[in-house]
Write an enzyme that holds these catalytic residues in place. Structure first.
Site, PDB file in Angstrom:
ATOM      1  N   PHE A  11       0.834  -1.202   0.000  1.00 46.89           N
ATOM      2  CA  PHE A  11       0.000   0.000   0.000  1.00 46.89           C
ATOM      3  C   PHE A  11       0.878   1.266   0.000  1.00 46.89           C
ATOM      4  O   PHE A  11       0.826   2.075  -0.944  1.00 46.89           O
ATOM      5  CB  PHE A  11      -0.940  -0.083   1.216  1.00 46.89           C
ATOM      6  CG  PHE A  11      -1.471   1.222   1.685  1.00 46.89           C
ATOM      7  CD1 PHE A  11      -2.144   2.074   0.808  1.00 46.89           C
ATOM      8  CD2 PHE A  11      -1.312   1.614   3.015  1.00 46.89           C
ATOM      9  CE1 PHE A  11      -2.648   3.296   1.253  1.00 46.89           C
ATOM     10  CE2 PHE A  11      -1.813   2.813   3.460  1.00 46.89           C
ATOM     11  CZ  PHE A  11      -2.473   3.661   2.575  1.00 46.89           C
ATOM     12  N   ILE A  12       1.714   1.442   0.985  1.00 47.30           N
ATOM     13  CA  ILE A  12       2.524   2.674   1.047  1.00 47.30           C
ATOM     14  C   ILE A  12       3.620   2.637  -0.020  1.00 47.30           C
ATOM     15  O   ILE A  12       3.869   3.637  -0.704  1.00 47.30           O
ATOM     16  CB  ILE A  12       3.130   2.857   2.462  1.00 47.30           C
ATOM     17  CG1 ILE A  12       2.012   2.968   3.508  1.00 47.30           C
ATOM     18  CG2 ILE A  12       4.026   4.106   2.504  1.00 47.30           C
ATOM     19  CD1 ILE A  12       2.480   3.033   4.951  1.00 47.30           C
ATOM     20  N   ASP A  31       9.424  -7.016  -4.049  1.00 44.43           N
ATOM     21  CA  ASP A  31       8.262  -7.352  -3.218  1.00 44.43           C
ATOM     22  C   ASP A  31       7.928  -8.825  -3.441  1.00 44.43           C
ATOM     23  O   ASP A  31       7.915  -9.298  -4.575  1.00 44.43           O
ATOM     24  CB  ASP A  31       7.064  -6.476  -3.636  1.00 44.43           C
ATOM     25  CG  ASP A  31       5.977  -6.426  -2.576  1.00 44.43           C
ATOM     26  OD1 ASP A  31       5.620  -5.306  -2.171  1.00 44.43           O
ATOM     27  OD2 ASP A  31       5.482  -7.498  -2.152  1.00 44.43           O
ATOM     28  N   GLY A  36       1.516  -7.401  -0.309  1.00 36.65           N
ATOM     29  CA  GLY A  36       1.358  -6.461  -1.422  1.00 36.65           C
ATOM     30  C   GLY A  36       0.629  -7.130  -2.576  1.00 36.65           C
ATOM     31  O   GLY A  36       0.303  -8.311  -2.516  1.00 36.65           O
ATOM     32  N   LEU A  76      10.586  -0.831   3.196  1.00 34.41           N
ATOM     33  CA  LEU A  76       9.190  -0.901   3.652  1.00 34.41           C
ATOM     34  C   LEU A  76       8.693  -2.338   3.771  1.00 34.41           C
ATOM     35  O   LEU A  76       7.595  -2.571   4.271  1.00 34.41           O
ATOM     36  CB  LEU A  76       8.282  -0.129   2.670  1.00 34.41           C
ATOM     37  CG  LEU A  76       8.087   1.375   2.908  1.00 34.41           C
ATOM     38  CD1 LEU A  76       9.401   2.140   2.854  1.00 34.41           C
ATOM     39  CD2 LEU A  76       7.137   1.969   1.874  1.00 34.41           C
ATOM     40  N   TYR A 149       5.340  -7.396  17.151  1.00 34.96           N
ATOM     41  CA  TYR A 149       5.507  -6.462  16.031  1.00 34.96           C
ATOM     42  C   TYR A 149       6.294  -5.236  16.480  1.00 34.96           C
ATOM     43  O   TYR A 149       7.306  -4.875  15.863  1.00 34.96           O
ATOM     44  CB  TYR A 149       4.130  -6.071  15.494  1.00 34.96           C
ATOM     45  CG  TYR A 149       4.171  -5.062  14.378  1.00 34.96           C
ATOM     46  CD1 TYR A 149       4.846  -5.331  13.192  1.00 34.96           C
ATOM     47  CD2 TYR A 149       3.532  -3.836  14.506  1.00 34.96           C
ATOM     48  CE1 TYR A 149       4.871  -4.397  12.165  1.00 34.96           C
ATOM     49  CE2 TYR A 149       3.552  -2.904  13.487  1.00 34.96           C
ATOM     50  CZ  TYR A 149       4.228  -3.187  12.319  1.00 34.96           C
ATOM     51  OH  TYR A 149       4.254  -2.265  11.301  1.00 34.96           O
TER      52      TYR A 149
END
Ligand code: UDP
Length: 337
Positions: A11-12, A31, A36, A76, A149
């Site tokens: 997303f980001i 990725d 994703g 990310l 997390y």
């Protein structure tokens, strides 16, 4: 710049890829499509300056090659989403710590700049609000999987800052607060896409706990701007920055607002945390960033009000589901007109 975005189909990451390409930069993304989706970058495929690799950051020979070609690595790639984290804590720890270790190891070879995406989750249960970057971080017991997390991301931050200090690698750490925008999926727990989907489908909107917990939501475009500016600001190196929005809303108010903006008749229901996430789940009651540091350095000020963000997300969701775009009158109301 030649940018490598790990998690670039997320997303980001995909919004960052859009922004960097539009600004004339070269963008490579790596990725593994675990959370994703290739559709996020479909419009970029074939564009000059854009290339993608569907693979894991744990594929270190490939990572080495991609880092070598880049000027800046935006790291990310991570296991994200409370639902995913609670369901797969081992995967969360291994992906988040192992991935960052690998990126920093490769970046250290030629001292490549790394922007590490951390999270507001590291502030944990602290009630010392608004959260400042130098404040104490307050996590719960290790028996409560949610904290894995935050802990994995704290370790990423320590690793990043230590690699900067010991090896002279230019590292910038950003703590992203609840970021929202088009393309975000509710599959891994994120509240806004979940409520929007539920409202559009006429299903019950699931408020966990008593709904009095609050969050401050940030527009993904603001996050992209902050990441891009921090990556090119020499004084950001070796530092930690909050990226967020100062305006708070409770989750019950959020549900009401989404129901109003969609014109939905979905009922609002309360779901105990134990039912949503299993026994012993701990939530944080509030989460608000202090933005003084990033404002002073790069002039960052959040630019989008929550109703406007929600309207854009609702319109995007309607388009993706083949529903008609919203009534223009709603747009006007959402923009505060
Ligand atoms: N939440 C909720 N209903 C949902 C999903 C989430 O009430 O269907 C709540 C969640 O318990 C938390 C807030 O919304 O209090 C934000 O959750 P999210 O997972 O989006 O982000 P967090 O801030 O917890 O990382």
């Amino acid at each position: 710049m030649r940018a490598l975005i790990t998690g670039g189909a997320g997303f980001i990451g995909s919004h960052l890829a859009d922004g960097l390409l539009a600004a004339g930069h070269e963008v490579n993304i790596l990725d593994d499509l675990s959370t994703g989706a290739i559709e996020n970058v479909d419009p970029l495929i074939g564009k000059a300056g854009f290339r993608y690799w569907i693979d894991s950051v744990m594929n270190e020979p490939l990572l080495a090659e991609l880092v070598d070609r880049a000027d800046v690595v935006f790291h990310l790639a991570a296991a994200v989403g409370v639902q995913l984290i609670v369901d797969r804590p081992t995967h969360t720890i291994e992906t988040n710590v192992g991935g960052t270790e690998a990126v920093l190891r490769q970046a250290a070879k030629k001292k490549k700049k790394v922007v590490i995406a951390s999270t507001s989750e590291v502030y944990g249960k602290s009630m010392d609000l608004p959260f400042r970057e130098d404040a104490d971080l307050v996590l719960g017991a290790t028996s409560r999987h949610r904290w894995a997390y935050a802990c994995s991301k704290m370790l990423d931050e320590f690793l990043g800052l230590a690699t900067h200090r010991e090896k002279g690698v230019p590292v910038v750490v950003v703590r992203l607060f609840n970021t929202i925008g088009p393309r975000q999926t509710g599959r891994y727990g994120m509240v806004v896409p979940r409520f929007v989907e539920q409202a559009l489908r006429g299903e019950p909107i699931t408020i966990y706990g008593d709904g009095r917990q609050s969050r401050s939501f940030t527009w993904v475009g603001d996050v992209v701007r902050a990441l891009t500016l921090l990556a090119t600001e020499p004084r950001a190196v070796g530092e930690v920055f909050n990226v967020g929005h100062g305006a708070e809303i409770t989750i019950a108010e959020l549900a009401e607002e989404i129901r109003r903006l969609t014109g939905s008749t979905s009922p609002l229901i309360r779901v105990p945390y134990e039912r949503a996430y299993g026994p012993g789940f701990e939530d944080m009651p509030r989460r608000v960033p202090d933005l003084t540091k990033i404002r002073r350095l790069i002039g960052y000020v959040p630019s989008v009000a929550l109703p406007v963000m929600l309207q854009a997300i609702i319109d995007d969701a309607r388009l993706r589901h083949g529903l008609e775009a919203s009534d223009p009158a709603l747009h006007f109301a959402a923009a505060g007109g």
